[in-house]
Design an enzyme around this catalytic site. Structure first.
Site, PDB file in Angstrom:
ATOM      1  CB  CYS A 113      -0.902  -0.011   1.229  1.00 55.66           C
ATOM      2  SG  CYS A 113      -1.923   1.473   1.380  1.00 55.66           S
ATOM      3  CB  CYS A 169      -4.885   4.684  -4.304  1.00 60.42           C
ATOM      4  SG  CYS A 169      -4.175   3.034  -4.519  1.00 60.42           S
TER       5      CYS A 169
END
Length: 274
Positions: free
Chosen positions: A77, A219
């Site tokens: 991530c 993101c």
């Protein structure tokens, strides 16, 4: 039993961090359930994911694991690793330059402070465009027509679909993204990014995240994948400035691959009765 936690965010992509540097706090078989419970924004703390920081099993300085609201574990991530790096630096587990072990490999990290603001640069490695590395069915680079959209794809730690559109705000992501996210060509599903060119080396993106199953404010791996696709297609040379709903990221490219630079912030700390 009380479990200390820290809430952090990178451009509004928010995380609960559990420090397991001294030893396991949440058993592995319960980590997914823990994430589902405490990511809930009404009955839990509220977050897009839970970060678990621990000592590495290899030669890196620290290890990161990421669990999502649907109880799944993500390989990596981008915003999460910036948050974890900030926390690790603040706790003096790592120096300004360090390496973090993730499910997508060991990544080099640099943490810098200017006044009270923290900026973290991550070496994201080489973006992968070949289908079996995404992973997706078929041969060669990924380019499919899914519904009304031309879809490209790249793996920047996790699989991402990238769709170039004229105006990102004109896309109904809740309707448009799920058929792409679950398309049969993506062997493990994919995150979905809608990308609008806003300048010679700038884009604006919106991302529907696998595991969250909704649009998030930012993101990091999605910004990297989107910049990598427009760079790979020859539309931009870079560095590519990426505007997300939660704030900006800068993606640059060199012989070692992509680098992502962006902020990380601590929101609050607390304890969970458990």
């Amino acid at each position: 039993m009380e479990i200390p936690f820290t809430k952090l965010h990178g451009n509004g992509n928010d995380f609960v961090l559990i420090d397991e540097y001294a030893g396991t706090v949440i058993p592995d078989e319960m980590k997914g359930q823990f994430a589902a419970l405490y990511c809930d924004r009404r009955f839990g703390i509220g977050a897009d994911g839970v970060l678990f920081l621990s000592k590495p099993t290899k030669k890196a300085d620290v290890r990161m694991r990421v669990f999502q609201p649907d109880e799944s574990e993500a390989e990596m991530c981008g915003n999460g690793i910036r948050c974890l790096a900030k926390y690790a630096y603040d706790k003096e587990y790592v120096k300004e330059t360090c390496a973090i072990q993730t499910g997508a490999g060991e990544l080099g990290v640099t943490v810098k402070y200017k006044d009270e603001e923290c900026t973290v640069t991550i070496g994201m490695g080489q973006p992968k465009f070949i289908r079996n590395e995404i992973p997706a069915t078929g041969n060669g680079e990924y380019h499919e027509k899914i519904g009304e959209f031309d879809v490209y794809a790249a793996n920047t730690g996790v699989p991402h679909a990238v769709i170039l559109v004229d105006v990102v705000d004109g896309v109904d992501i809740a309707t448009a993204a799920p058929p792409i996210r679950h398309h049969k060509t993506f062997l493990h599903g994919a995150n979905v990014n809608f990308v609008q060119k806003t300048g010679d080396n700038s884009i604006r993106i919106r991302t529907f995240e696998r595991g969250v199953e909704d649009e998030t404010l930012s993101c990091g791996t999605g910004a990297t994948a989107s910049a990598a696709v427009v760079h790979h297609l020859g539309y931009m040379k870079g560095p590519v400035h990426v505007d997300t709903k939660g704030g900006p990221l800068t993606i640059s490219f060199d012989a070692d691959g992509a680098k992502m630079e962006g902020p990380a912030a601590t929101v609050f700390t607390g304890e969970i009765p458990f």
